[in-house]
Scaffold this motif. Structure first.
Motif, PDB file in Angstrom:
ATOM      1  N   UNK A 157     -11.424  11.661 -17.612  1.00 39.44           N
ATOM      2  CA  UNK A 157     -11.864  11.864 -16.222  1.00 39.44           C
ATOM      3  C   UNK A 157     -12.773  13.097 -16.188  1.00 39.44           C
ATOM      4  N   UNK A 158     -14.006  12.916 -15.735  1.00 35.13           N
ATOM      5  CA  UNK A 158     -14.939  14.032 -15.622  1.00 35.13           C
ATOM      6  C   UNK A 158     -14.941  14.551 -14.187  1.00 35.13           C
ATOM      7  N   UNK A 159     -15.003  15.868 -14.070  1.00 35.27           N
ATOM      8  CA  UNK A 159     -15.178  16.447 -12.737  1.00 35.27           C
ATOM      9  C   UNK A 159     -16.494  17.221 -12.723  1.00 35.27           C
ATOM     10  N   UNK A 160     -16.793  17.845 -11.613  1.00 31.14           N
ATOM     11  CA  UNK A 160     -18.061  18.561 -11.471  1.00 31.14           C
ATOM     12  C   UNK A 160     -18.151  19.734 -12.444  1.00 31.14           C
ATOM     13  N   UNK A 161     -16.990  20.341 -12.736  1.00 27.61           N
ATOM     14  CA  UNK A 161     -16.967  21.450 -13.701  1.00 27.61           C
ATOM     15  C   UNK A 161     -17.427  20.971 -15.076  1.00 27.61           C
ATOM     16  N   UNK A 162     -17.052  19.742 -15.436  1.00 27.23           N
ATOM     17  CA  UNK A 162     -17.445  19.171 -16.727  1.00 27.23           C
ATOM     18  C   UNK A 162     -18.969  19.073 -16.816  1.00 27.23           C
ATOM     19  N   UNK A 163     -19.577  18.538 -15.770  1.00 22.40           N
ATOM     20  CA  UNK A 163     -21.038  18.412 -15.741  1.00 22.40           C
ATOM     21  C   UNK A 163     -21.702  19.789 -15.800  1.00 22.40           C
ATOM     22  N   UNK A 164     -21.176  20.717 -15.038  1.00 24.77           N
ATOM     23  CA  UNK A 164     -21.763  22.070 -15.019  1.00 24.77           C
ATOM     24  C   UNK A 164     -21.560  22.812 -16.340  1.00 24.77           C
TER      25      UNK A 164
END
Length: 746
Positions: free
Chosen positions: A168-175
């Protein structure tokens, strides 16, 4: 009963406020005040201990934090995590892991802390091993830590692999992925990733703005900033700092005035911008307008005054601070150090109860720069948490005062070494003319897997130049090409000097043609021509330098005058000497006068040379009198030679060569009584004749020879070959004057 409950409630509220106060004091760096509050708490709870542990750790007192942790009778999970976080804050990775390993139980925060310890220290393999041991991988926090660790260290493929494997990816992962690109200057990849992001927030936009600013692309940063849907304070401050760093202080101030809301960080950023631009009055005006100031505000202003040399104003501001802060005090110490006011620096240093490494290192460096190595060593020994900067400062300090044996001892004692450690040692050997040791250290560095930089190569080339070790120098040249430093001007100039001193003037010319030249490049080749007897080429290059609009400096004239002197270009040399002051407004130094005295002396114009010495504006040094003495020896002017020798004796009473030269002059005139007097004078002055040394490079090895060294293998064979060569030279009609050489030997 109600009264009792109220009492308990009041007490609990009191402890809560005291705990909060300890935490706040720790954050502000006021650890001594935090200790006093801690000691006043009569019924300390776990939170009290945890707050104090955190305060200690955040202010560099990690040993005190551990002692307090060990004294705790009841620890909770927060206690263990706080202590590990303290080790993380102080870069104590091994200690953090040992504690982590002893934990009775762990939560997600414990695992994340330990992973962060490893990733921040670049220990990515250990981080991966720990990550694989995670009992529950459903939470994205640890995944994000691994992504950030790989990305920060430039391992984008590994970061992308973890990113793709995430359940599960969250916005922190993308950033986290995006920050890896932007913080490493990979803005092309960062822009591509940004455009592919499923969702973005203000952090994503801020990362792009900051990334463009870090690579110096102010226009792209500004365009991105204007597109941010809802910029926050960080957005404004990031852009403001970008303007200030690029010298656009007006743009920074315009942005500051437009900010919808300002926090203390934004005020500090604007003050720092004015300080950087040396507009201290504007910085002070803003400082006085601030609604709230923190330690950064005070430190920025003190730094500003230090920067422009107004130390009294800086000290006055420091004394006005409502609380002590080690960063502000260190800034003041740094100002005193820069101005060699070490006693005042020491006074501030002694007032600091809790010193961080920057504070210690600033003082140690100050003493080292002033040559006061005894005091530097005293502080160095007192320092509890020595870091690599401390050790490197001591190496450089001992090198500066010529104590290379002590510098080497420090180098050997230190545990972890970096590039600066090796460069300090190698440059120290080079500066102290221990060129063979410099090359040995270079080789040791290479063996230990440390990659040289431009400074290392320049020092290595300098050693080769002074040893005339051409083969080693050529090998360094190949390494320079492979390492990508061939276009570095610093290295290019060192290559010119190396080839010139090794007699390969054609190779020096090729390097000169291939680099973007500065005045040092021209000076290096001019000096090289002079050294190799190409005086006309040196003068021609000087003229070419003028045509191309490169202004000569004092070093240029030393090189070209020396070249004229070596081959007797008297008229050209005198013309150049006169144009120094008349055309370029460069006042001659002792080195220039020595060249002209040598030039006239070699031509037999001793009266003119002596007259020049008498009328020149500066006081004659040993170089000038030495040049005159050498000319007197050449043209057998005993009277003037004796006068020059007396002057030299006053300047250099312990230098043997002056006595030997005068003795030889008397010997050549068969004035043996005078020879004996000079030798008695030599003994009385306790001048010790240093044995002559020469070296030759054979099969990539340097072989050194000391005169009259009977321990040297094959000495007899060498002497016999020398006699044979001398006999053959005599048979061909050439016989050098070896009489004086024999006298020197005796």
């Amino acid at each position: 009963m109600k009264s009792r409950l109220k009492s308990v409630g009041d007490h609990g509220s009191h402890v809560f406020h005291q705990n909060l106060k300890i935490t706040q004091m720790g954050k502000l760096g006021r650890v001594e005040e935090a200790i006093k509050v801690f000691e006043l708490v009569t019924h300390k709870n776990t939170v009290t201990y945890n707050s104090m542990i955190s305060a200690y750790a955040k202010n560099g007192r990690i040993n005190d934090a551990r002692q307090l942790f060990d004294k705790m009778h009841h620890r909770n999970l927060v206690s263990w995590n706080t202590m590990i976080a303290g080790y993380l804050h102080n870069d104590k990775v091994e200690e953090a892991y040992q504690l982590f390993d002893k934990m009775p139980n762990r939560d997600l925060f414990s695992w994340t802390l330990m992973l962060t310890c490893y990733t921040r220290s670049g220990m990515l393999e250990k981080a991966r091993e720990l990550f694989d041991l995670l009992p529950d991988k459903r939470n994205p926090v640890c995944w994000n830590t691994m992504i950030a660790g790989y990305a920060k260290n430039g391992r984008f493929d590994d970061a992308q692999r973890i990113f793709d494997e995430m359940p599960v990816k969250d916005l922190v992962s993308w950033n986290s992925m995006l920050s890896g690109y932007t913080q490493n200057g990979e803005m092309r990849l960062g822009l591509k990733f940004f455009e592919q992001m499923a969702e973005r927030d203000v952090i994503s936009w801020n990362l792009m703005v900051d990334g463009f600013l870090e690579v110096g692309d102010l226009d792209s940063a500004w365009q991105f900033f204007k597109k941010i849907p809802k910029p926050n304070v960080v957005s404004w401050v990031t852009m403001l700092c970008g303007f200030a760093r690029n010298g656009n202080i007006l743009g920074a101030r315009r942005l500051f005035d437009q900010m919808p809301s300002r926090n203390v960080v934004s005020w500090n950023a604007m003050i720092a911008g004015y300080v950087q631009d040396c507009q201290i009055d504007e910085a002070k005006r803003l400082f006085m307008e601030m609604p709230d100031r923190n330690s950064v505000s005070w430190t920025a202003m003190i730094n500003g005054y230090v920067r422009i040399g107004k130390l009294d104003e800086a000290r006055e501001l420091l004394d006005q601070m409502p609380y002590n802060n080690v960063a502000a005090q260190t800034a003041m110490i740094s100002g005193y150090v820069q101005n060699k006011r070490m006693d005042e620096a020491c006074q501030i240093f002694n007032q600091i109860s809790v010193r961080d490494n920057v504070c210690w290192n600033t003082m140690i460096a100050g003493y080292a720069q002033c040559g006061r190595m005894g005091e530097a060593l005293y502080l160095f020994k007192q320092m509890a948490g020595k870091d690599i900067v401390s050790w490197n400062t001591m190496i450089a300090g001992y090198a500066q005062v010529g104590q290379m044996d002590r510098a080497l001892n420090i180098f050997e004692e230190m545990g972890k070494r970096n590039l600066v450690s090796y460069n300090s040692l190698i440059s120290g050997f080079t500066q102290n003319e221990l060129f063979v040791d410099a090359l040995k250290s270079f080789i040791l560095m290479w063996i230990n897997g440390m990659k040289p930089d431009q400074s290392t190569f320049a020092c290595g080339l300098s050693a080769c130049a002074n040893l005339a070790a051409l083969h080693v120098g050529e090998q360094l040249h190949h390494l320079i090409v492979k390492s990508g430093y061939v276009n570095d001007l610093f290295v290019g100039n060192a290559l010119i000097t190396m080839y010139a001193k090794c007699g390969r003037i054609s190779s020096a010319e090729l390097v000169f043609k291939d680099i973007d030249r500065d005045v040092v490049s021209w000076n290096s080749l001019i000096a090289g021509y002079g050294l190799n007897g190409y005086a006309k080429e040196a003068v021609k290059l000087f003229e070419q330098m003028e045509i191309e609009g490169v202004a000569p400096d004092q070093v240029t004239f030393v090189g070209v005058l020396s070249a004229c002197s070596h081959v007797g270009l008297i008229d050209e040399g005198l013309k150049l000497f006169n144009c120094m002051s008349e055309v370029y407004s460069i006042e001659p130094l002792a080195e220039h006068y020595a060249c002209v005295v040598d030039l006239l002396g070699r031509a037999g114009r001793l009266k003119e040379a002596f007259q020049l010495v008498r009328v020149m504006k500066i006081e004659a040094n040993a170089g000038i009198w030495g040049a005159l003495l050498g000319a007197c020896r050449m043209h057998r002017n005993l009277e003037l030679g004796k006068f020059a020798a007396e002057k030299l004796h006053k300047l250099e009473p312990h230098k043997t060569s002056n006595y030997v030269l005068l003795s030889n002059m008397h010997a050549e005139a068969s004035r043996w009584d005078e020879v004996e007097k000079v030798r008695v004078l030599m003994k009385e002055s306790r001048a010790e004749k240093q044995p002559g040394c020469s070296w030759i490079e054979v099969k990539n090895q340097l072989h050194a020879f000391l005169s009259d060294d009977q321990a040297q293998p094959r000495t007899g064979e060498i002497c016999n070959i020398l006699k044979t060569l001398s006999a053959q030279m005599g048979n061909t009609g050439y016989m050098p004057s070896i009489r004086s050489s024999l006298l020197d030997y005796e």
